[in-house]
Design a protein around this motif. Sequence first.
Motif, PDB file in Angstrom:
ATOM      1  N   UNK A  13     -13.999  68.523 -18.792  1.00  0.00           N
ATOM      2  CA  UNK A  13     -15.238  68.549 -19.568  1.00  0.00           C
ATOM      3  C   UNK A  13     -15.708  69.995 -19.665  1.00  0.00           C
ATOM      4  N   UNK A  14     -16.441  70.290 -20.720  1.00  0.00           N
ATOM      5  CA  UNK A  14     -16.975  71.627 -20.895  1.00  0.00           C
ATOM      6  C   UNK A  14     -18.221  71.593 -21.759  1.00  0.00           C
ATOM      7  N   UNK A  15     -19.075  72.560 -21.573  1.00  0.00           N
ATOM      8  CA  UNK A  15     -20.316  72.662 -22.329  1.00  0.00           C
ATOM      9  C   UNK A  15     -20.483  74.110 -22.759  1.00  0.00           C
ATOM     10  N   UNK A  16     -20.868  74.320 -24.012  1.00  0.00           N
ATOM     11  CA  UNK A  16     -21.071  75.652 -24.562  1.00  0.00           C
ATOM     12  C   UNK A  16     -22.415  75.640 -25.279  1.00  0.00           C
ATOM     13  N   UNK A  17     -23.323  76.509 -24.917  1.00  0.00           N
ATOM     14  CA  UNK A  17     -24.651  76.493 -25.533  1.00  0.00           C
ATOM     15  C   UNK A  17     -25.124  77.901 -25.881  1.00  0.00           C
ATOM     16  N   UNK A  18     -25.968  77.952 -26.898  1.00  0.00           N
ATOM     17  CA  UNK A  18     -26.704  79.159 -27.258  1.00  0.00           C
ATOM     18  C   UNK A  18     -27.980  78.686 -27.954  1.00  0.00           C
ATOM     19  N   UNK A  19     -28.736  79.623 -28.505  1.00  0.00           N
ATOM     20  CA  UNK A  19     -29.988  79.248 -29.171  1.00  0.00           C
ATOM     21  C   UNK A  19     -29.777  78.274 -30.318  1.00  0.00           C
ATOM     22  N   UNK A  20     -28.704  78.474 -31.079  1.00  0.00           N
ATOM     23  CA  UNK A  20     -28.489  77.657 -32.276  1.00  0.00           C
ATOM     24  C   UNK A  20     -27.211  76.833 -32.214  1.00  0.00           C
ATOM     25  N   UNK A  21     -26.681  76.627 -31.000  1.00  0.00           N
ATOM     26  CA  UNK A  21     -25.378  75.966 -30.912  1.00  0.00           C
ATOM     27  C   UNK A  21     -25.239  75.194 -29.606  1.00  0.00           C
ATOM     28  N   UNK A  22     -24.625  74.009 -29.694  1.00  0.00           N
ATOM     29  CA  UNK A  22     -24.266  73.228 -28.510  1.00  0.00           C
ATOM     30  C   UNK A  22     -22.941  72.542 -28.791  1.00  0.00           C
ATOM     31  N   UNK A  87     -18.614  73.752 -36.451  1.00  0.00           N
ATOM     32  CA  UNK A  87     -18.596  75.199 -36.338  1.00  0.00           C
ATOM     33  C   UNK A  87     -18.201  75.555 -34.913  1.00  0.00           C
ATOM     34  N   UNK A  88     -17.386  76.589 -34.750  1.00  0.00           N
ATOM     35  CA  UNK A  88     -17.149  77.126 -33.413  1.00  0.00           C
ATOM     36  C   UNK A  88     -18.399  77.942 -33.054  1.00  0.00           C
ATOM     37  N   UNK A  89     -18.524  78.317 -31.790  1.00  0.00           N
ATOM     38  CA  UNK A  89     -19.663  79.130 -31.383  1.00  0.00           C
ATOM     39  C   UNK A  89     -19.698  80.445 -32.173  1.00  0.00           C
ATOM     40  N   UNK A  90     -18.551  81.091 -32.313  1.00  0.00           N
ATOM     41  CA  UNK A  90     -18.497  82.361 -33.045  1.00  0.00           C
ATOM     42  C   UNK A  90     -18.942  82.184 -34.485  1.00  0.00           C
ATOM     43  N   UNK A  91     -18.449  81.153 -35.164  1.00  0.00           N
ATOM     44  CA  UNK A  91     -18.831  80.941 -36.563  1.00  0.00           C
ATOM     45  C   UNK A  91     -20.311  80.591 -36.700  1.00  0.00           C
ATOM     46  N   UNK A  92     -20.843  79.819 -35.779  1.00  0.00           N
ATOM     47  CA  UNK A  92     -22.258  79.439 -35.864  1.00  0.00           C
ATOM     48  C   UNK A  92     -23.166  80.648 -35.651  1.00  0.00           C
ATOM     49  N   UNK A  93     -22.818  81.515 -34.722  1.00  0.00           N
ATOM     50  CA  UNK A  93     -23.653  82.681 -34.419  1.00  0.00           C
ATOM     51  C   UNK A  93     -23.554  83.728 -35.526  1.00  0.00           C
ATOM     52  N   UNK A  94     -22.367  83.907 -36.106  1.00  0.00           N
ATOM     53  CA  UNK A  94     -22.181  84.929 -37.134  1.00  0.00           C
ATOM     54  C   UNK A  94     -22.611  84.477 -38.532  1.00  0.00           C
ATOM     55  N   UNK A  95     -22.742  83.181 -38.731  1.00  0.00           N
ATOM     56  CA  UNK A  95     -23.092  82.663 -40.063  1.00  0.00           C
ATOM     57  C   UNK A  95     -24.526  82.952 -40.422  1.00  0.00           C
TER      58      UNK A  95
END
Length: 95
Positions: A13-22, A87-95
């Motif tokens: 299992x894994x979790x990846x989070x940021x302000x605009x992404x989970x 969206x991957x984390x990179x694509x969501x943050x850069x979009x």
Amino acid sequence: MQYGLNNWFTLNAGLNTSDRYRSLLLGGAFNTPLGAFGLNTITAHSMPRQGERATGVSWRASYANFIPSTKSNVSLSMSRSPSKGYYSLQNAVLD
């Protein structure tokens, strides 16, 4: 995170989070006399700067085996193209 339940089955299992992404990854792998088989799914929720909220899913299946007679490792992996809204984390943050 990975946890081996026994010599035959592993959960991951894994979790990846940021302000605009989970995103959440869930999966597992099991060992058989024919080799090891794995399956993972990633569900992602994002809010790109340029668009509305998006949700999508990506899948990955894998196989691995060691062939003693030739001392060779065989490894195969297949990924399903992400669904619309993934969206991957990179694509969501850069979009």
